[in-house]
Scaffold this motif. Structure first.
Motif, PDB file in Angstrom:
ATOM      1  N   GLN A  40       0.863  -1.186   0.000  1.00  0.00           N
ATOM      2  CA  GLN A  40       0.000   0.000   0.000  1.00  0.00           C
ATOM      3  C   GLN A  40       0.895   1.229   0.000  1.00  0.00           C
ATOM      4  O   GLN A  40       1.965   1.230   0.607  1.00  0.00           O
ATOM      5  N   GLN A  91       0.909   5.476   0.532  1.00  0.00           N
ATOM      6  CA  GLN A  91       0.216   6.645   1.067  1.00  0.00           C
ATOM      7  C   GLN A  91       1.007   7.875   0.685  1.00  0.00           C
ATOM      8  O   GLN A  91       2.096   8.100   1.192  1.00  0.00           O
ATOM      9  N   CYS A 109       5.833   9.633  -0.041  1.00  0.00           N
ATOM     10  CA  CYS A 109       5.086   8.409  -0.346  1.00  0.00           C
ATOM     11  C   CYS A 109       5.600   7.312   0.573  1.00  0.00           C
ATOM     12  O   CYS A 109       6.748   6.882   0.454  1.00  0.00           O
ATOM     13  N   TYR A 166       1.118  11.046  -8.729  1.00  0.00           N
ATOM     14  CA  TYR A 166       0.839   9.705  -8.227  1.00  0.00           C
ATOM     15  C   TYR A 166       2.136   8.998  -7.856  1.00  0.00           C
ATOM     16  O   TYR A 166       3.095   8.982  -8.639  1.00  0.00           O
ATOM     17  N   TRP A 179      -0.257   1.679  -7.313  1.00  0.00           N
ATOM     18  CA  TRP A 179      -0.408   3.134  -7.346  1.00  0.00           C
ATOM     19  C   TRP A 179      -0.975   3.637  -6.032  1.00  0.00           C
ATOM     20  O   TRP A 179      -1.887   3.036  -5.466  1.00  0.00           O
ATOM     21  N   GLY A 180      -0.431   4.758  -5.590  1.00  0.00           N
ATOM     22  CA  GLY A 180      -1.015   5.442  -4.461  1.00  0.00           C
ATOM     23  C   GLY A 180      -2.114   6.377  -4.932  1.00  0.00           C
ATOM     24  O   GLY A 180      -2.320   6.563  -6.138  1.00  0.00           O
ATOM     25  N   GLN A 181      -2.801   6.981  -3.982  1.00  0.00           N
ATOM     26  CA  GLN A 181      -3.814   7.963  -4.368  1.00  0.00           C
ATOM     27  C   GLN A 181      -3.096   9.204  -4.868  1.00  0.00           C
ATOM     28  O   GLN A 181      -1.985   9.482  -4.489  1.00  0.00           O
ATOM     29  N   THR A 208      -2.092  13.135  -5.455  1.00  0.00           N
ATOM     30  CA  THR A 208      -2.049  14.359  -4.664  1.00  0.00           C
ATOM     31  C   THR A 208      -1.892  15.525  -5.635  1.00  0.00           C
ATOM     32  O   THR A 208      -1.027  15.502  -6.516  1.00  0.00           O
TER      33      THR A 208
END
Length: 115
Positions: free
Chosen positions: A2, A4, A21, A93, A105-107, A109
């Motif tokens: 995961q 972030q 990240c 990303y 992939w992260g969320q 920003t």
């Protein structure tokens, strides 16, 4: 795995921002990590990436202005962005490359650079 991501925001042209990240989970399967960005109406593009061994790669448009780094103890990758330009405005990303399982992939920003 995961991811972030954090650190986006609004900044004036010429200013700086730092994106972070943080990776968690099965991080041992990660080969490299990087940052991509997608501006409105454009395709997602690579901004910078860093391998497990510390080798870096940058898009030509950000060379000399952006620096990617990693803190292995914190499982975190950073993107220091200096001398920002309005054309750097995009959703950024975080990405982790897993050779066998594929990318994560992260969320996104949002980075907005005002002129």
């Amino acid at each position: 795995v995961q991811l972030q991501a954090s650190g986006g925001g609004l900044v004036q042209a010429g200013g700086s921002l730092r994106l972070s990240c943080a990776a968690s989970g099965s991080i041992y399967v990660i080969n490299s990590m990087g940052w991509y960005r997608q501006a409105p109406g454009k395709q997602r593009e690579l901004v910078a990436r860093i391998t497990r061994g510390g080798a870096t790669d940058y898009a030509d448009s950000v060379k000399g202005r952006f620096t990617i780094s990693r803190d292995n103890a914190k499982n975190t990758v950073y993107l220091q962005m200096n001398s920002l330009k309005p054309e750097d405005t995009a959703v950024y990303y975080c990405n982790a490359d897993r050779p066998i399982s594929g990318p994560v992939w992260g969320q996104g920003t949002l980075v907005t650079v005002s002129s």
